[in-house]
Design an enzyme around this catalytic site. Structure first.
Site, PDB file in Angstrom:
ATOM      1  N   SER A  46     -10.114  -0.701   7.190  1.00  0.00           N
ATOM      2  CA  SER A  46      -9.603  -0.364   5.289  1.00  0.00           C
ATOM      3  C   SER A  46      -8.622  -1.147   5.107  1.00  0.00           C
ATOM      4  CB  SER A  46      -7.996   0.826   6.254  1.00  0.00           C
ATOM      5  OG  SER A  46      -8.907   1.803   5.774  1.00  0.00           O
ATOM      6  N   SER A  99      -9.869   1.620   2.872  1.00  0.00           N
ATOM      7  CA  SER A  99      -8.603   2.264   1.921  1.00  0.00           C
ATOM      8  C   SER A  99      -8.002   1.659   1.228  1.00  0.00           C
ATOM      9  CB  SER A  99      -8.405   3.170   2.183  1.00  0.00           C
ATOM     10  OG  SER A  99      -7.550   2.904   3.939  1.00  0.00           O
ATOM     11  N   LYS A 139       1.012  -1.690   0.287  1.00  0.00           N
ATOM     12  CA  LYS A 139      -0.109  -0.057  -0.067  1.00  0.00           C
ATOM     13  C   LYS A 139       0.791   1.023   0.423  1.00  0.00           C
ATOM     14  CE  LYS A 139      -3.630   1.687   2.349  1.00  0.00           C
ATOM     15  NZ  LYS A 139      -4.388   1.919   3.612  1.00  0.00           N
TER      16      LYS A 139
END
Lengths: 496, 93
Positions: free
Chosen positions: A202, A178, A103
């Site tokens: 997330s 996210s 990420k």
């Protein structure tokens, strides 16, 4: 000729044409796990280079449509060759040569780390995050950095400054957020594993929407050094993977006390098994999709068949979770984003004087959701409001934690759905921030209580003729990740 | 609702420049969000200040510094403006 792409054993797939051309190896990515890949690598069935390139080929093929990767690295071959050398030398760890997607909120030295924000679009990390250092020591191959909501603020991936990620199961829908890029990348076999971060769901929500496993560890279990801070009192780094065992392997590699993160903690909580699972049925009475509820009840049946008792538990303060969350998060966001000022690194937009440099840089650099949270945080922290909002929210957070601790005296784990709905349509919730926030109703409580939770694929529900994945959420006491792994594996085995 | 006046004041405190449209949208959005989070005021229970928390800030000795200058170039390479070994900003006073 027919490619034998779907056969089980990759060893059967290495063959030579009669005119001596070596056929590119077809690795069965769909059924690969970390452990299987490790065994094949050690046996020499395929090399880390071949494995990395098989995933890279998928990433290159699918990414224009899905937008899961912000960058696919150009040095994959070098990394993979180094892993192959290590394997040949007989020094392979379980993760040596395993492809990872990261990420884009986690720093890898020398590479861009943007947080999916314009304000860090060209920022190059000057050091490795501790989790990255641990993965490097294990010899993984980094394939690229994944798309996300800007600075991890969002639950749909629509807040990325570089375009939304699409759900590989239905490209008209969100992958969740996210960590949506990480979840989508695993789901579409564009990596074997990924790291994400989870502040209010997330990791778990996108794992659920994309049909992969996602673990949010106990607060403090994994170091956040080198991870861009969103809400420091809630953020955790965790794995997204194909199976519970894969998530466990990754967790055991990245966890542990780190002198560079004073909140990190080494602990292993073992508890005698009660064979009781708690479910807060009261909270599931309304606001949850009928098919998702049915899927959840079917999941509970799996455990009943294995001799578990399902106990109705009370978490009376849980209903305040989102209100508490949307005080604490903006407050800490407004503090944590103060560092992005166009002076030390990142975007700089010239204004008429120094204060105007700040204003202009932050106006152009931050997207709408980031600005909304900074404004809200500035409000709740301002003089006269601090006690009514932030201080009160911290008190209610303690009450929510106490609810969970009380429940864990009688149960091994608590189960609930990950999200009240399957993946929603892109654009469906963007006009109304509150409707977007409500999607986190089942994931936020574990963050507030600081306890670990995992999302395990529990089947699909049908929408518009498409099968959309749904996840089962299992929540355990602090530092009792092992309970999640044990229960998660039992669930997976029942579904084979 | 939060007045546009208030939004402007907050924006200046938060060092963010907003357009007129954004001011109006934020005044509506923030009003709705604040109305939603207002429900925490219902909770009247008092919280006992518990003993030492499990996770707490840990200080370290300010000792064994790294060799001066070894990170300077890497860090300054990220600065938007520099002059020799300094980050350059506009006049402050």
């Amino acid at each position: 000729m027919v490619w034998p792409a779907q056969t089980g054993d990759p060893r059967t797939l290495k063959f030579i044409f009669n005119h001596e051309t070596i056929i590119p190896l077809m690795i069965d990515l769909k059924n690969l796990t970390i452990k299987k890949a490790h065994e094949h690598l050690v046996k020499g069935d395929f090399s880390a280079l071949e494995l990395a390139n098989a995933y890279k080929a998928e990433a290159v093929k699918r990414n224009p449509e899905i937008n899961a990767y912000l960058e696919i690295f150009s040095d994959i071959d070098e990394q993979a060759k180094a892993a192959d050398d290590r394997i040949k030398a007989g020094k392979a760890d379980m993760l040596t040569g395993i492809p990872f997607a990261i990420k884009d909120i986690i720093l890898i030295k020398g590479r861009i780390a943007s947080g999916a924000s314009k304000i860090l679009e060209n920022y190059r990390a000057t050091y490795d995050a501790t989790v990255i250092k641990k993965l490097k020591d294990a010899g993984v191959v980094f394939l690229g950095r994944t798309n996300m909501d800007e600075f991890a603020m969002g639950g749909s991936n629509e807040n990325s400054a570089f375009g939304p990620v699409k759900n590989p199961h239905d490209t008209s829908r969100v992958p969740g957020g996210s960590s949506g890029g990480s979840a989508a990348a695993v789901a579409m076999d564009a990596t074997l594993a990924a790291l994400g971060t989870d502040t209010g769901g997330s990791i778990r929500e996108p794992a659920s929407f994309c049909g992969v496993v996602g673990l949010k560890p106990t607060y403090g279990a994994v170091s956040r050094f080198g991870v861009m801070a969103m809400t420091s009192s809630l953020d955790q780094v965790g794995p997204l993977a194909k199976t519970v065992e894969d998530a466990e392997i990754i967790f055991n590699t990245i966890k542990g006390r780190d002198p560079m993160d004073s909140t990190s903690f080494e602990m292993n909580e073992t508890r005698p098994e009660k064979k009781v699972i708690g479910v807060p049925f009261d909270i599931l009475k309304e606001g949850i999709d009928k098919d998702v509820l049915e899927n959840f009840n079917a999941s509970l049946e799996v455990y009943k068949k294995q001799g578990y008792t399902i106990k109705d538990i009370d978490l009376p303060m849980m209903k305040y979770s989102l209100a508490v969350y949307y005080v604490i998060v903006p407050a800490e966001v407004s503090s944590n984003t103060a560092r992005y000022d166009g002076v030390k690194y990142g975007l700089h937009v010239d204004g008429k004087d120094l204060p105007d440099d700040y204003l202009s840089t932050r106006a152009q650099g931050f997207g709408p959701e980031v600005r909304r949270r900074i404004m809200l945080g500035t409000y709740v922290l301002s003089q006269g409001y601090y006690d009514a909002y932030y201080s009160k929210a911290l008190k209610v957070k303690k009450l929510i934690t106490a609810d969970f601790n009380k429940a864990f005296q009688e149960v091994d784990a608590i189960m609930m759905p990950v999200s009240p709905t399957p993946a929603f349509k892109i654009g469906e919730k963007t006009a109304d921030p509150i409707s977007m926030y409500l999607a986190d109703i089942f994931t936020v409580p574990a963050n507030l209580a600081g306890i670990p939770a995992i999302s395990v694929p529990s089947g699909t529900v049908n929408r518009d003729g498409k099968a959309l994945p749904v996840g089962l959420q299992i929540i355990a006491p602090a530092f009792a990740e092992q309970v999640l792994f044990d229960l998660g594996k039992k669930f997976e085995q029942s579904r084979l | 609702m939060i007045s546009v006046e208030e939004i402007r004041k907050l924006a200046s405190l938060a060092r963010i420049k907003l357009t007129k449209d954004e001011e109006e949208k934020l005044s509506k959005d923030m009003g709705n969000i604040l109305a939603y989070i207002e429900q925490i005021q219902e909770v009247s229970a008092t919280v006992e200040e518990s003993e030492k928390p499990l996770l707490r800030n840990v200080m370290r000795d300010d000792a064994e510094p790294h060799q001066a200058g070894i990170h300077t170039e890497a860090l300054l390479a990220e600065a938007p403006k520099r002059e020799e070994n300094y980050v350059k900003v506009k006049k402050i006073l």
